[in-house]
Every structure is written in C-alpha cells, then in structure tokens.
Design a protein around this motif. Structure first.
Motif: not given
Length: 264
Positions: A154-171
């Motif tokens: 959750r911390e990586a999603y809110l503060e790191g690049d996890l959201r950007l990486r997941l956006a490649r695979h999820h609409r």
C-alpha cells in the motif's frame, strides 16, 4: 483478446479472456486463476508454455475489477467473503457464459495466491468435472507476514511507482489495487480461514510454495497437505510469491510430472 458479459450475483460485468492452445482437444481444460493484483497480461507467456507442456487447452481471464475487465466502482468495497463470491457465484456464471459444462470438459485449475484460494473453495463445492488443482502460493488462513507485506504494498502504491507499473496491466489500477488491499487489511478479514473446507477437496492437489515468499510461509501448503486427502508439495528455493516468474522451468516440470501421474 475476447470479451464475454457475465451476469452474476454482483451485476453484469464484461470479462476479458483468452483461449490457449486452441488446436488441442477440448476434453481437458486448464483454467488459470490469477493473484490479487493479477490479470491476463501479468501472466505473460507462462500459461501458454504450461499448456504446451501438458498438451491441453487453457483458459486465462481477468476477474471483475482487473485487467481490461469491468472495473470495480470506487464506492464498492469487497468484503472478507470476496474469494468465496468469486468461487461460488462468479466462476459458475463465467463458465456458463462461455458455454463450458464441467463434466463434459474435464477441468484442471491453476490458482496463484488468491486464485489458489478461489480454486480450493470452488473444488470444495463444485467437484463435478474437476480432475485436479495446481496451487501456487495459496492462502488458507491469514498470517501476520501477509498483512505486513500488504501494508508495504500500500505504501509503494501511494508513494512509489507501483501504481504506474500496475497501470500497464489494468485499465483501472485503483480498482484492482484497492479492491484487493482494502479487503485484506480490513480487521474483519483477520479471521478468514478456509481450512475447514480442505477435507472436502477430493481431487489431487499439487501445492507449490517458495521459501522467500513475502506473502506467506510454508504453513499454508503444509496445512493443505495435513487436511486434504490427496496432496503433493513442492517447496522451491530462490523463489518468492510468484513461482511461475521466479522458477518457471521448475514449476512446469513439476506440474507436467504431476499431471501425467494423474493420467493426463
């Protein structure tokens, strides 16, 4: 990639899916159930490679809220029963929408992480037409290491690049991430436990776990072996939460040997 509309207990949803090894006979079918942040594209080429090794058709899809399937609405929250709903409400409706009839098609399920838990729940209630389960890093109870790692995610999603990486695979990456994360971090989820279902799973099970899995320990698959009647364990070194990415050759070899031993 194809799409199908599935009408089930939580509404109508467009589900993305793909058939694998279409030239193989349809008498057996290997269905892939992805992890809590997974999707069709996040499997990469592993499903095709495994189906080729086994010589059977495969079916890979993104659950509601994931990949290019219908996203979860922002106000919707998944409760502690979300894996039961996927196994008992969604999967039968999805199979029906595709024209699959368990029993006519002999099914194998490959479940990774949450997908492994969904496979176990499905098998406990829907044994018809089911020949076997392959479970990679499944969950049968909640461990503290799991909750701690999800907090870090959750911390990586809110503060790191996890959201950007997941956006490649999820609409809609927020749909996928918070559906999974909020359910697991809900205090009510701490008592989630499906071990009472394991004696009901009569089909052969191959359960795979990595020693470096940050989301679960060997306790998960050892409990499956203790309580379910037909279980073989594979414990992998230098392997984290995704055996099909960390040790693909070892997984394919183990599954192929297990599949042949069951008459596949």
């Amino acid at each position: 990639m194809e799409r199908v509309r599935v009408s089930w207990a939580l509404g109508d949803h467009e589900i993305e899916y793909r058939w694998l090894l279409g030239e193989a006979p349809r008498d057996r079918l290997l269905v892939f159930l992805h992890e809590g942040l997974g999707s069709v594209s996040l499997w990469r080429d592993f499903p095709e490679r495994l189906c080729q090794a086994l010589g059977i058709q495969g079916l890979v899809f993104s659950r509601w809220g994931y990949g290019a399937s219908s996203p979860r609405r922002p106000e919707e929250r998944w409760g502690p029963d979300f894996m039961h709903r996927q196994a008992l409400d969604f999967l039968p409706a999805f199979f029906q929408a595709l024209g699959l009839e368990p029993g006519r098609e002999r099914l194998w399920l490959y479940g990774h992480s949450d997908g492994g838990s969904i496979a176990l729940i499905y098998a406990a209630y829907h044994p018809e037409g089911l020949e076997g389960l392959i479970l990679a890093a499944p969950h049968v109870l909640v461990e503290e290491v799991t909750v701690a790692s999800i907090r870090k995610a959750r911390e990586a999603y809110l503060e790191g690049d996890l959201r950007l990486r997941l956006a490649r695979h999820h609409r809609d990456p927020d749909s996928a991430f918070f559906g999974w994360c909020d359910a697991w971090l809900d205090p009510a989820f701490r008592t989630w436990d499906i071990r009472h279902l394991l004696p009901r799973v009569g089909v052969p099970i191959l359960a795979i776990q990595g020693y470096e899995d940050e989301y679960g320990t060997m306790l998960q698959i050892e409990e499956i072996a203790r309580l379910a009647p037909k279980v073989e364990l594979v414990k992998l070194s230098r392997c984290g939460h995704s055996p099909h990415r960390d040790q693909p050759e070892a997984v394919i070899q183990a599954v192929a040997r297990f599949f042949r031993a069951q008459g596949g």
